[in-house]
Every structure is written in C-alpha cells, then in structure tokens.
Enzyme design. Structure first.
Site: not given
Length: 305
Positions: A45, A50, A79, A110
């Site tokens: 994931d 990020y 996402k 997200h």
C-alpha cells in the site's frame, strides 16, 4: 504466513495482510519493500502524498527479482491526493511514473475532500489565515465519477475510497455506477468503527485497516487485554492486533521498515468470538481517533475522542 485472501466485488482477490508505507522514512522504504516481498507479502500500500513512491517502485523491482515472481503476483494500491481531485488521471499517471508500473491493482480516493490545485503548495495549500485551502464546491461524488473513467484505461484494475464515513458512503453510492471495492480507514480496538465496517460488509466493500497498532507510539501494544491474549496465544501483541482485523473479515496494513518486524508481523493467529469480545471492551469507555487531519471537522469528525 497465513495466506488469507479477501474477494473484492471485482472478482479479484486481496491478500488480507499488506505492507503499509505511510511515514516510512526516505532511504529505508526501498529495503523494507524488498524485504517484505522476499518474506512473502503480496499486498503493498502506498500513496502519492507519502512522497516515497519512487523508492517503493525500486523496492518492488528488487523484491520481484529476489523472490523470482512477476508483477502480476503483487496487489499494489496507491491513492489520489486531495489537490488532484479535478485532475484524477494526471495524479494516477504521476504515481505510475514514480512507481515504474503500467498499472496499479487498486486506486483509492485518499480523502473525500478537495484542496486547491492552484494553491501555494502542491500537496498542502493554505489560505492567508493558515487554514487548509479547500475547494468546498467540488463534490467527492464528482471526483469518484472521474475515477470510474480510469477503469477503461487499464491503469488501475479497481477503484475505491479511503477515510469514508457511513454518511459519505450514503451520499456516494446512489450517485455512482461502480461500488467501491475497498474503503481504507483508521481501524483498531480503540476505534473499531463497527457501524462503518458493518455497512461496508452489507454493500460488498472490503475494509482495509490502517494504523492497526494505534499509530504513533503503538499504544495498543501495552493494553492489558492485548498483552493477556498474546500470552494465551503464545504470540506477540502486534500479532493479536493484526489478527483482530482478519478475524473481522478485513484487510490490514502492517507498517514497518525493520526486516525482523516485517517477518514477525506475518504471524497471524485465529481469534474466537470471545477473543474479539474481549478486544471490544477496550473502546467501551470511549473511542480514540489517532489520525485527525486539520480538515477533520469538514469530514464530520467530532473531535479526537
């Protein structure tokens, strides 16, 4: 490693235990992903926001080579970030380029809230008063409808949502053609969110739990009920907390960059209904939300408790 797989409403299967990469430090996530794949993880994931998708991609390529498996053996999720709600395919293209992939298996929204794509920061724009620069007239429903169009491109095999409450799902489902395959939410015995879990199960939406140990500091690892169950099962508290989700029919993300911890997290045990009832007692005196974004009030989060 127990190879539990959950059937999505697309017909594909999702490995119940996945490696999470949120907050995995730069310079360490590549090795973590490689180690996880070598160790047997087949569910990874990640997310554009990020900021580590390039390293995740490097780890995927190294892991595939080391494990002697092919891309099709992995289930990879990424996402759509909030500043790209009006540029859905562009954000997916960016993620695919960073990851070095032709497609992902699952693409999630997200958060169901849009931020200004022309703001003063690519990912976290703010207004002059310091608050988050949101686009309040952009509906999450319109964003999801744009995501539905991605399926025809082959760039993702399935779509879904993340951080959706029951209220948001009730708004969404009557307006769309494709039911989300997954709803990824903060989920643990301090925040069981049973109402959302039950609603998603009824609608054929798989729950994927993040922050299963209670996020930063892993506070649940020292909770007496968890420690006692671990002793009874001759396993670790983290194993109990990860097994909790699989016993509920959910997927769960175990985040670590430590090879021994990545290996340890594979130790899933069977939990009975009485075990789950004991874990349910943890939230009897109130729930605790760990992940509370500064736009949480716009999502209907009452507070952190």
């Amino acid at each position: 490693m127990v190879d539990v797989r959950l059937k999505l409403n697309t017909g594909a299967t999702l490995p119940a235990l996945g490696l999470g990469t949120w907050q995995s430090p730069e310079g360490q996530v590549r090795a973590a992903v490689t180690s996880a794949i070598q160790s047997g993880y087949r569910h990874l994931d990640c997310a554009y926001v990020y900021g580590n998708e390039r390293e995740v991609g490097e780890g995927i390529r190294e892991g595939l080579a080391a494990a002697g498996i092919s891309r099709s053996d992995l289930f990879i999720t990424t996402k759509l970030w909030c500043t790209y709600h009006t540029r859905v395919e562009q954000n997916l293209d960016k993620s695919l380029e960073l990851l070095g992939l032709d497609y992902v298996d699952l693409y999630l929204m997200h958060w169901p809230i849009a931020m200004n794509p022309d703001g003063n920061h690519e990912n976290f724009p703010k207004t002059s008063d310091g608050s988050r620069d949101l686009i309040r007239d952009r509906s999450h429903i319109d964003t999801y409808k744009d995501m539905e169009k991605l399926l025809a491109t082959g760039k993702t095999k399935a779509i879904g949502v993340s951080n959706y409450s029951k209220a948001y799902l009730e708004q969404l489902l009557p307006q769309i053609n494709i039911v989300p395959a997954v709803n990824q939410i903060e989920n643990h015995p301090l925040l069981p969110q049973q109402e959302i879990v039950d609603f998603c199960m009824e609608k054929g939406i798989i729950i994927t739990a993040y922050s299963p140990l209670g996020s930063a500091g892993s506070p649940l690892l020292t909770t007496p009920v968890v420690v006692k169950l671990a002793e009874e099962k001759n396993t670790t508290p983290s194993s109990i907390l990860l097994s909790y989700h699989i016993a509920r029919g959910s997927a769960v993300l175990a985040k670590s960059v430590n090879p021994s911890r990545i290996e340890e997290n594979k130790s899933i045990v069977s939990l009975s209904e009485s075990n789950l009832a004991s874990l349910a007692e943890i939230s009897r005196n109130g729930v605790t939300r760990i992940v509370y974004p500064d736009f949480g009030v716009d999502l209907g989060f009452p507070d952190k408790r």
